[in-house]
Design a protein around this motif. Sequence first.
Motif, mmCIF file in Angstrom:
data_model
loop_
_atom_site.group_PDB
_atom_site.id
_atom_site.type_symbol
_atom_site.label_atom_id
_atom_site.label_comp_id
_atom_site.label_asym_id
_atom_site.label_seq_id
_atom_site.Cartn_x
_atom_site.Cartn_y
_atom_site.Cartn_z
ATOM 1 N N ALA A 32 0.885 -1.317 -0.108
ATOM 2 C CA ALA A 32 0.083 0.089 -0.059
ATOM 3 C C ALA A 32 0.830 1.046 0.048
ATOM 4 C CB ALA A 32 -0.930 -0.018 1.367
ATOM 5 N N ALA A 33 2.058 1.271 0.834
ATOM 6 C CA ALA A 33 2.880 2.435 0.856
ATOM 7 C C ALA A 33 3.545 2.685 -0.622
ATOM 8 C CB ALA A 33 3.833 2.228 2.158
ATOM 9 N N GLY A 34 3.700 1.555 -1.140
ATOM 10 C CA GLY A 34 4.576 1.565 -2.570
ATOM 11 C C GLY A 34 3.714 2.054 -3.511
ATOM 12 N N VAL A 35 2.325 1.758 -3.644
ATOM 13 C CA VAL A 35 1.648 1.933 -4.653
ATOM 14 C C VAL A 35 1.135 3.752 -4.217
ATOM 15 C CG1 VAL A 35 -0.975 1.978 -5.182
ATOM 16 C CG2 VAL A 35 0.313 -0.026 -4.782
ATOM 17 N N ARG A 36 1.037 3.917 -3.134
ATOM 18 C CA ARG A 36 0.903 5.400 -2.797
ATOM 19 C C ARG A 36 2.104 6.244 -3.232
ATOM 20 N NH1 ARG A 36 -1.518 7.859 2.579
ATOM 21 N NH2 ARG A 36 -3.315 6.712 1.907
ATOM 22 N N ALA A 37 3.245 5.847 -2.822
ATOM 23 C CA ALA A 37 4.507 6.417 -3.223
ATOM 24 C C ALA A 37 4.666 6.669 -4.840
ATOM 25 C CB ALA A 37 5.664 5.944 -2.758
ATOM 26 N N LEU A 38 4.276 5.753 -5.647
ATOM 27 C CA LEU A 38 4.276 5.708 -6.920
ATOM 28 C C LEU A 38 3.422 6.791 -7.549
ATOM 29 C CD1 LEU A 38 5.065 1.955 -8.064
ATOM 30 C CD2 LEU A 38 6.548 3.931 -8.124
ATOM 31 N N LYS A 39 2.252 6.555 -6.999
ATOM 32 C CA LYS A 39 1.389 7.502 -7.578
ATOM 33 C C LYS A 39 1.875 9.084 -7.378
ATOM 34 C CE LYS A 39 -2.833 4.508 -7.047
ATOM 35 N NZ LYS A 39 -3.992 4.502 -6.395
ATOM 36 N N THR A 40 2.236 9.205 -6.065
ATOM 37 C CA THR A 40 2.689 10.593 -5.660
ATOM 38 C C THR A 40 3.793 11.017 -6.617
ATOM 39 O OG1 THR A 40 2.271 10.245 -3.408
ATOM 40 C CG2 THR A 40 3.889 12.060 -3.805
ATOM 41 N N MET A 41 4.825 10.009 -7.043
ATOM 42 C CA MET A 41 6.069 10.272 -8.023
ATOM 43 C C MET A 41 5.476 10.660 -9.158
ATOM 44 S SD MET A 41 8.570 7.370 -6.470
ATOM 45 C CE MET A 41 9.840 7.794 -7.581
ATOM 46 N N ALA B 136 13.342 14.050 -12.261
ATOM 47 C CA ALA B 136 13.799 12.929 -11.500
ATOM 48 C C ALA B 136 14.017 12.961 -10.056
ATOM 49 C CB ALA B 136 14.988 12.266 -11.996
ATOM 50 N N SER B 137 14.676 14.133 -9.667
ATOM 51 C CA SER B 137 14.940 14.338 -8.498
ATOM 52 C C SER B 137 13.610 14.998 -7.495
ATOM 53 C CB SER B 137 16.077 15.590 -8.143
ATOM 54 O OG SER B 137 15.682 16.802 -8.722
ATOM 55 N N ALA B 138 12.901 15.818 -8.080
ATOM 56 C CA ALA B 138 11.724 16.023 -7.432
ATOM 57 C C ALA B 138 10.689 14.793 -7.170
ATOM 58 C CB ALA B 138 10.729 17.132 -8.333
ATOM 59 N N SER B 139 10.623 14.069 -8.034
ATOM 60 C CA SER B 139 9.852 12.796 -8.065
ATOM 61 C C SER B 139 10.275 11.814 -7.001
ATOM 62 C CB SER B 139 9.689 12.102 -9.368
ATOM 63 O OG SER B 139 9.121 13.143 -10.468
ATOM 64 N N ILE B 140 11.683 11.661 -7.040
ATOM 65 C CA ILE B 140 12.251 10.696 -6.033
ATOM 66 C C ILE B 140 12.035 11.266 -4.557
ATOM 67 C CG2 ILE B 140 14.219 9.731 -5.292
ATOM 68 C CD1 ILE B 140 15.170 9.444 -8.195
ATOM 69 N N LEU B 141 12.288 12.385 -4.522
ATOM 70 C CA LEU B 141 11.883 13.134 -3.284
ATOM 71 C C LEU B 141 10.646 12.856 -2.853
ATOM 72 C CD1 LEU B 141 13.150 14.695 -0.724
ATOM 73 C CD2 LEU B 141 12.713 16.902 -2.115
ATOM 74 N N GLY C 125 8.562 10.783 -3.474
ATOM 75 C CA GLY C 125 8.343 9.290 -3.284
ATOM 76 C C GLY C 125 8.884 8.968 -1.837
ATOM 77 N N ILE C 126 9.926 9.313 -1.401
ATOM 78 C CA ILE C 126 10.591 9.338 -0.165
ATOM 79 C C ILE C 126 9.683 9.841 0.929
ATOM 80 C CG2 ILE C 126 12.458 10.082 1.353
ATOM 81 C CD1 ILE C 126 14.362 9.505 -1.275
ATOM 82 N N LEU C 127 9.297 11.203 0.653
ATOM 83 C CA LEU C 127 8.233 11.620 1.574
ATOM 84 C C LEU C 127 7.071 11.029 1.719
ATOM 85 C CD1 LEU C 127 9.144 15.419 0.734
ATOM 86 C CD2 LEU C 127 9.789 14.523 2.632
ATOM 87 N N SER C 128 6.493 10.445 0.729
ATOM 88 C CA SER C 128 5.427 9.779 0.656
ATOM 89 C C SER C 128 5.390 8.427 1.842
ATOM 90 C CB SER C 128 4.880 9.461 -0.729
ATOM 91 O OG SER C 128 3.615 8.559 -0.612
ATOM 92 N N LEU C 129 6.602 7.864 1.478
ATOM 93 C CA LEU C 129 6.955 6.626 2.385
ATOM 94 C C LEU C 129 6.998 7.012 3.813
ATOM 95 C CD1 LEU C 129 9.396 4.611 0.085
ATOM 96 C CD2 LEU C 129 6.992 4.125 0.606
#
Length: 64
Positions: free
Chosen positions: A8-17, A40-45, A47-51
């Motif tokens: 669930a956390a991974g799916v949420r992070a991917l959607k956020t990215m 890329a850097s904004a999307s990765i950040l 995703g990390i913040l979402s997790l």
Amino acid sequence: MSKKWLKAAGVRALKTMAQTAGATIGTSMVLSEVDWVAVASASILAGILSLLTSLAGLPEVKEV
């Protein structure tokens, strides 16, 4: 952390990215002016913040 939580956390992070990438790309006037490193850097950040936010709890994962 259970497998259900990780999924669930991974799916949420991917959607956020994906949303962050779309918004970052959308700020360019033309596709050739997109700063792909910034996307890329904004999307990765994001995703990390979402997790990290998911550590506070996920409503879709019931605690036992």
